[in-house]
Design a protein around this motif. Structure first.
Motif, PDB file in Angstrom:
ATOM      1  N   SER A 142       0.822  -1.209   0.000  1.00  0.00           N
ATOM      2  CA  SER A 142       0.000   0.000   0.000  1.00  0.00           C
ATOM      3  C   SER A 142       0.857   1.260   0.000  1.00  0.00           C
ATOM      4  O   SER A 142       0.545   2.237  -0.697  1.00  0.00           O
ATOM      5  CB  SER A 142      -0.921  -0.010   1.225  1.00  0.00           C
ATOM      6  N   ALA A 143       1.956   1.255   0.759  1.00  0.00           N
ATOM      7  CA  ALA A 143       2.839   2.418   0.786  1.00  0.00           C
ATOM      8  C   ALA A 143       3.555   2.595  -0.554  1.00  0.00           C
ATOM      9  O   ALA A 143       3.749   3.718  -1.035  1.00  0.00           O
ATOM     10  CB  ALA A 143       3.859   2.269   1.913  1.00  0.00           C
ATOM     11  N   LEU A 144       3.937   1.486  -1.184  1.00  0.00           N
ATOM     12  CA  LEU A 144       4.572   1.568  -2.501  1.00  0.00           C
ATOM     13  C   LEU A 144       3.613   2.160  -3.533  1.00  0.00           C
ATOM     14  O   LEU A 144       3.980   3.039  -4.318  1.00  0.00           O
ATOM     15  CB  LEU A 144       5.022   0.174  -2.943  1.00  0.00           C
ATOM     16  N   VAL A 145       2.367   1.699  -3.525  1.00  0.00           N
ATOM     17  CA  VAL A 145       1.371   2.219  -4.465  1.00  0.00           C
ATOM     18  C   VAL A 145       1.141   3.705  -4.226  1.00  0.00           C
ATOM     19  O   VAL A 145       1.032   4.497  -5.170  1.00  0.00           O
ATOM     20  CB  VAL A 145       0.060   1.426  -4.347  1.00  0.00           C
ATOM     21  N   ALA A 146       1.074   4.114  -2.955  1.00  0.00           N
ATOM     22  CA  ALA A 146       0.861   5.528  -2.649  1.00  0.00           C
ATOM     23  C   ALA A 146       2.008   6.385  -3.181  1.00  0.00           C
ATOM     24  O   ALA A 146       1.789   7.465  -3.750  1.00  0.00           O
ATOM     25  CB  ALA A 146       0.705   5.715  -1.140  1.00  0.00           C
ATOM     26  N   GLU A 147       3.238   5.903  -3.010  1.00  0.00           N
ATOM     27  CA  GLU A 147       4.396   6.673  -3.498  1.00  0.00           C
ATOM     28  C   GLU A 147       4.403   6.744  -5.021  1.00  0.00           C
ATOM     29  O   GLU A 147       4.668   7.799  -5.612  1.00  0.00           O
ATOM     30  CB  GLU A 147       5.683   6.035  -2.995  1.00  0.00           C
ATOM     31  N   LEU A 148       4.088   5.642  -5.684  1.00  0.00           N
ATOM     32  CA  LEU A 148       4.059   5.642  -7.146  1.00  0.00           C
ATOM     33  C   LEU A 148       2.960   6.548  -7.678  1.00  0.00           C
ATOM     34  O   LEU A 148       3.162   7.287  -8.658  1.00  0.00           O
ATOM     35  CB  LEU A 148       3.860   4.212  -7.656  1.00  0.00           C
ATOM     36  N   ARG A 149       1.793   6.520  -7.036  1.00  0.00           N
ATOM     37  CA  ARG A 149       0.703   7.381  -7.477  1.00  0.00           C
ATOM     38  C   ARG A 149       1.066   8.852  -7.301  1.00  0.00           C
ATOM     39  O   ARG A 149       0.768   9.692  -8.166  1.00  0.00           O
ATOM     40  CB  ARG A 149      -0.564   7.035  -6.695  1.00  0.00           C
ATOM     41  N   ALA A 150       1.703   9.177  -6.173  1.00  0.00           N
ATOM     42  CA  ALA A 150       2.103  10.564  -5.943  1.00  0.00           C
ATOM     43  C   ALA A 150       3.147  11.012  -6.961  1.00  0.00           C
ATOM     44  O   ALA A 150       3.145  12.170  -7.411  1.00  0.00           O
ATOM     45  CB  ALA A 150       2.632  10.714  -4.523  1.00  0.00           C
ATOM     46  N   ALA A 176     -12.395   8.719  11.119  1.00  0.00           N
ATOM     47  CA  ALA A 176     -11.938   8.293   9.795  1.00  0.00           C
ATOM     48  C   ALA A 176     -12.163   9.363   8.737  1.00  0.00           C
ATOM     49  O   ALA A 176     -11.653   9.235   7.619  1.00  0.00           O
ATOM     50  CB  ALA A 176     -12.659   7.007   9.382  1.00  0.00           C
ATOM     51  N   SER A 177     -12.909  10.435   9.059  1.00  0.00           N
ATOM     52  CA  SER A 177     -13.159  11.520   8.111  1.00  0.00           C
ATOM     53  C   SER A 177     -12.590  12.844   8.589  1.00  0.00           C
ATOM     54  O   SER A 177     -12.904  13.882   8.018  1.00  0.00           O
ATOM     55  CB  SER A 177     -14.671  11.674   7.880  1.00  0.00           C
ATOM     56  N   CYS A 178     -11.767  12.822   9.622  1.00  0.00           N
ATOM     57  CA  CYS A 178     -11.270  14.047  10.246  1.00  0.00           C
ATOM     58  C   CYS A 178      -9.824  14.281   9.836  1.00  0.00           C
ATOM     59  O   CYS A 178      -8.961  13.421  10.036  1.00  0.00           O
ATOM     60  CB  CYS A 178     -11.394  13.943  11.767  1.00  0.00           C
ATOM     61  N   SER A 179      -9.544  15.449   9.290  1.00  0.00           N
ATOM     62  CA  SER A 179      -8.185  15.762   8.840  1.00  0.00           C
ATOM     63  C   SER A 179      -7.226  16.006   9.993  1.00  0.00           C
ATOM     64  O   SER A 179      -6.018  16.097   9.775  1.00  0.00           O
ATOM     65  CB  SER A 179      -8.210  16.984   7.922  1.00  0.00           C
ATOM     66  N   ALA A 180      -7.745  16.122  11.214  1.00  0.00           N
ATOM     67  CA  ALA A 180      -6.874  16.301  12.375  1.00  0.00           C
ATOM     68  C   ALA A 180      -6.406  14.971  12.953  1.00  0.00           C
ATOM     69  O   ALA A 180      -5.600  14.950  13.869  1.00  0.00           O
ATOM     70  CB  ALA A 180      -7.602  17.100  13.467  1.00  0.00           C
ATOM     71  N   ARG A 181      -6.919  13.851  12.413  1.00  0.00           N
ATOM     72  CA  ARG A 181      -6.553  12.526  12.898  1.00  0.00           C
ATOM     73  C   ARG A 181      -5.771  11.791  11.815  1.00  0.00           C
ATOM     74  O   ARG A 181      -6.028  11.961  10.620  1.00  0.00           O
ATOM     75  CB  ARG A 181      -7.810  11.726  13.250  1.00  0.00           C
ATOM     76  N   PRO A 182      -4.796  10.939  12.205  1.00  0.00           N
ATOM     77  CA  PRO A 182      -4.028  10.208  11.182  1.00  0.00           C
ATOM     78  C   PRO A 182      -4.914   9.351  10.281  1.00  0.00           C
ATOM     79  O   PRO A 182      -4.693   9.279   9.073  1.00  0.00           O
ATOM     80  CB  PRO A 182      -3.078   9.337  12.026  1.00  0.00           C
ATOM     81  N   GLU A 183      -5.940   8.695  10.863  1.00  0.00           N
ATOM     82  CA  GLU A 183      -6.779   7.839  10.036  1.00  0.00           C
ATOM     83  C   GLU A 183      -7.641   8.635   9.062  1.00  0.00           C
ATOM     84  O   GLU A 183      -8.118   8.097   8.062  1.00  0.00           O
ATOM     85  CB  GLU A 183      -7.678   6.953  10.911  1.00  0.00           C
ATOM     86  N   GLY A 184      -7.873   9.918   9.354  1.00  0.00           N
ATOM     87  CA  GLY A 184      -8.629  10.763   8.440  1.00  0.00           C
ATOM     88  C   GLY A 184      -7.752  11.400   7.388  1.00  0.00           C
ATOM     89  O   GLY A 184      -8.168  11.596   6.243  1.00  0.00           O
ATOM     90  N   ARG A 185      -6.514  11.716   7.747  1.00  0.00           N
ATOM     91  CA  ARG A 185      -5.604  12.360   6.791  1.00  0.00           C
ATOM     92  C   ARG A 185      -5.275  11.451   5.616  1.00  0.00           C
ATOM     93  O   ARG A 185      -5.080  11.913   4.501  1.00  0.00           O
ATOM     94  CB  ARG A 185      -4.318  12.784   7.498  1.00  0.00           C
ATOM     95  N   GLN A 186      -5.217  10.151   5.841  1.00  0.00           N
ATOM     96  CA  GLN A 186      -4.874   9.262   4.737  1.00  0.00           C
ATOM     97  C   GLN A 186      -5.996   9.169   3.715  1.00  0.00           C
ATOM     98  O   GLN A 186      -5.818   8.640   2.624  1.00  0.00           O
ATOM     99  CB  GLN A 186      -4.564   7.869   5.269  1.00  0.00           C
ATOM    100  N   VAL A 187      -7.169   9.709   4.040  1.00  0.00           N
ATOM    101  CA  VAL A 187      -8.279   9.736   3.088  1.00  0.00           C
ATOM    102  C   VAL A 187      -8.298  11.050   2.320  1.00  0.00           C
ATOM    103  O   VAL A 187      -8.530  11.088   1.111  1.00  0.00           O
ATOM    104  CB  VAL A 187      -9.625   9.524   3.818  1.00  0.00           C
ATOM    105  N   VAL A 188      -8.052  12.168   3.015  1.00  0.00           N
ATOM    106  CA  VAL A 188      -8.242  13.475   2.391  1.00  0.00           C
ATOM    107  C   VAL A 188      -6.955  14.143   1.953  1.00  0.00           C
ATOM    108  O   VAL A 188      -6.996  15.103   1.192  1.00  0.00           O
ATOM    109  CB  VAL A 188      -8.995  14.425   3.363  1.00  0.00           C
ATOM    110  N   ASP A 189      -5.802  13.696   2.415  1.00  0.00           N
ATOM    111  CA  ASP A 189      -4.539  14.353   2.034  1.00  0.00           C
ATOM    112  C   ASP A 189      -3.999  13.780   0.727  1.00  0.00           C
ATOM    113  O   ASP A 189      -4.143  12.602   0.475  1.00  0.00           O
ATOM    114  CB  ASP A 189      -3.491  14.156   3.137  1.00  0.00           C
TER     115      ASP A 189
END
Length: 653
Positions: A318-326, A640-653
């Motif tokens: 998952s981290a590899l895919v994220a880096e390649l997509r970025a 999971a939808s909050c940008s102030a939480r790590p679990e939310g940032r991985q969705v919206v960042d």
């Protein structure tokens, strides 16, 4: 359930390993494999302990001798035959044969069902419902503790098995039990290192050094080569050291030198599995931390390479895919690098399993989330010329806790359904209102009878939790009654559950406050005193109560005419307000466990309440709902939808 021959596999399985050996004598007994029969008898389905298993085996051998067979088959073979033909067990003592007989009859019933065209799921239900195992798991789960956690884990595993069987029938239909069992056996269960499983030729295999013996790969990684772990020079063996018993008597324990030589040979086995490339990893920490590379690292004949710092990303797909997509959308990356990243993503997206399902679905552009600039509506959601409607209970959430949580819960209506804790509070509030209004006498037995009539409608996770909360409700009602009949400084009840609707001036805004006051009382000076009952497990501090938004808004509403009708058309002065914590006992000097904890707020002074309302109204009208972190985050439904939480940032960042 079909005839089978069970052979003992060789040392290795896969490239470089030997195949299975020939079946041994007595490998099957009737239609049931001996190994399978013994596993079933020892499993929770039968619950036969080793002592009873030995007694039953001896009894079956004695039965064979009595029948004229001077050299009877081994006990395990006779046990398998008896399980396949449970009528043979009728003549034996039920003290040790009952479990085997019950399981044998159950297996016969299952075979009949399958022969008639039954599915794997139906067979599982027959096995599950025909044994005392479900009852044992239920009792253990209700008792809690370590045994309860183990029972919960087993129940989860059983539920997963049933779900897998149901999905298999729905997906393929009529595939048969043997195919279903083969599918289960092929699944990769990391915790079961002894399970023989089918492996893809192009897959990464994880195993111990012992299991790698006889196998070879082009590329091998030996991880965790740390001193103290490899070599591990601790003494081997069990408590009674049965492993030292040999043909010539009791052998001497291995010396440290012999242990070191054995560990070196094992490392040699692991390192020589590589045909082309070998990578060995270790952690090198400061000398005082203790983590140091193994001495075997220096014996490889190559200079170790230090790699300081952490990897730039987690070593996961998952981290590899994220880096390649970025990288593919990074305007600062070179065209060659972006093209290479896109090419690697395409190769990952094209990988499929045996059923044609994608192995890395996130690599395909169809699964990418596009991130655009925040949208803005040309028209505001609220008319700025009309009052902003707020409730006293939501004001603290909007201003003091987290405005994003308020927006998602109140405006979007995305809050989770009411919990049992909220139902607890609603029931206690209703009973308190009935006592205050005179509809129900101030008698604990009467209140508990009313509580019993509605308690079963509340949903709790387990029966013990329901009983526990019911006891807490009883204590809360006892404290309420004690508070209700005590002298509260000359205050007398004036209204209960009084609804109000007032519009207040708050700076440049108008705020419409609608709500309900749990209880209104008249103090000795004729002023209105507001009481708010709380049934939560936590309470605010003394400083927080002094500026508690909900109590302050109640007092402000009194000042603006919310209680005029209660006081005969006259407008009373606010005399203060208080929180009555029914779940929490008062300090010893104020009555102890018999009375609730009371937290009072003095009559309002200053303009801080108006400023609070103006801030809340401004946030609502400006549509600014930024998250705020704090203790409330632990129970928030929107992490999971909050940008102030790590679990939310991985969705919206």
């Amino acid at each position: 359930a079909a005839p089978a021959a069970v052979g003992r596999p060789g040392v290795g399985a896969g490239p470089g390993g030997s195949g299975p050996t020939a079946p041994e004598p007595y490998a099957t007994a009737g239609w049931l494999a001996v190994e399978t029969a013994l596993e079933l008898l020892a499993s929770p389905l039968a619950g036969v302990d080793p002592a009873d298993l030995r007694r039953l085996g001896r009894a079956l051998r004695d039965e064979e001798r009595a029948a004229g067979n001077k050299i009877p088959p081994p006990s395990d073979v006779l046990l398998a035959r008896a399980l396949a033909e449970p009528r043979r067990l009728v003549a034996h003592d039920p003290a040790y044969s009952k479990g085997a007989q019950r399981l044998g009859l159950l297996l016969q019933e299952t075979r009949t069902l399958l022969a008639a065209g039954g599915t794997a799921e139906e067979a599982l239900w027959v096995l599950w419902q025909g044994t005392p195992w479900p009852g044992r798991l239920e009792r253990a789960a209700l008792r809690g503790g370590p045994a309860g956690r183990n029972a919960d884990r087993d129940l989860d595993a059983v539920c997963a098995l049933f779900e897998t069987a149901a999905r298999a029938e729905e997906r393929v239909g009529g595939r048969g039990v043997l195919n279903f069992l083969e599918e289960l056996d092929a699944q990769d269960i990391a915790a079961d290192t002894l399970t023989r499983r089918h492996t893809r030729p192009d897959a990464v295999r994880l195993m111990t050094a012992h299991r790698s013996k006889g196998l070879e790969w082009s590329f091998v990684v030996v991880a965790g080569l740390q001193e103290g772990l490899w070599p591990d020079l601790r003494r081997r063996g069990s408590l009674l050291e049965a492993d030292r018993i040999g043909r010539d008597g009791l052998a001497e324990p291995l010396t440290p030198g012999a242990l070191l030589a054995e560990e070196r040979r094992l490392f040699y086995v692991a390192a020589t599995r590589a045909c082309d490339r070998l990578v060995v990893t270790a952690v090198k920490a400061a000398a005082e931390d203790g983590d140091q590379p193994s001495r075997f690292l220096a014996e490889l004949g190559a200079e170790p390479k230090d790699v300081p710092g952490r990897p730039r990303r987690p070593l996961a797909v998952s981290a590899l895919v994220a880096e390649l997509r970025a990288t593919t959308v990074d305007p600062e990356a070179s065209p060659e690098l972006r093209e290479a990243a896109a090419d690697r993503l395409a190769r990952l997206a094209a990988l499929t399993d045996e059923d044609g399902q994608p192995l890395v679905p996130a690599a395909h552009p169809d699964r990418w989330w596009g991130l655009f600039e925040p949208t803005r509506s040309p028209e505001p959601l609220r008319d700025r010329d009309r009052p902003v409607a707020l409730s006293p209970s939501s004001l603290e959430n909007l201003v003091g806790t987290c405005s994003l949580q308020w927006f998602l819960g109140r405006e979007v209506k995305a809050a989770a359904p009411a919990t049992a804790a909220q139902g607890f509070g609603n029931v206690v509030h209703v009973l308190a209102d009935e006592v205050a209004s005179g509809r129900t006498p101030a008698d604990l037995d009467v209140l508990m009878a009313r509580l019993d009539s509605v308690w079963d409608a509340l949903a709790f996770d387990a029966p013990w939790k329901s009983a526990q909360e019911k006891q807490h409700a009883r204590v809360a009602l006892e404290r309420f009654l004690s508070w209700h009949v005590m002298d509260r400084g000359g205050r007398t009840p004036a209204a209960s559950e009084h609804g109000f609707d007032v519009t207040l001036e708050a700076g440049e805004y108008e705020v419409r406050i609608r709500g309900s006051m749990d209880r209104v009382e008249t103090d000795e000076h004729g002023r209105a005193y507001v009481v708010d009952f709380k049934t939560g497990k936590s309470a605010p501090t003394k400083d927080e109560v002094a500026h508690h938004p909900q109590l302050a808004v109640y007092q402000l509403a009194v000042r603006e005419g919310a209680l005029d009708e209660v006081f005969g058309g006259d407008r009373p002065e606010p005399g203060g307000a208080e929180l009555v914590q029914l779940r929490q006992a008062a300090p010893k000097k104020e009555g102890g466990d018999a009375l609730p904890k009371v937290q009072a707020q003095e009559p309002l002074t200053g303009e801080w309440v108006g400023e609070l309302l103006a801030t809340a109204a401004g946030r609502v009208l400006d549509e600014r709902f930024t998250p705020s972190t704090g203790q409330h985050c632990t129970t928030c439904s929107f992490r999971a939808s909050c940008s102030a939480r790590p679990e939310g940032r991985q969705v919206v960042d």
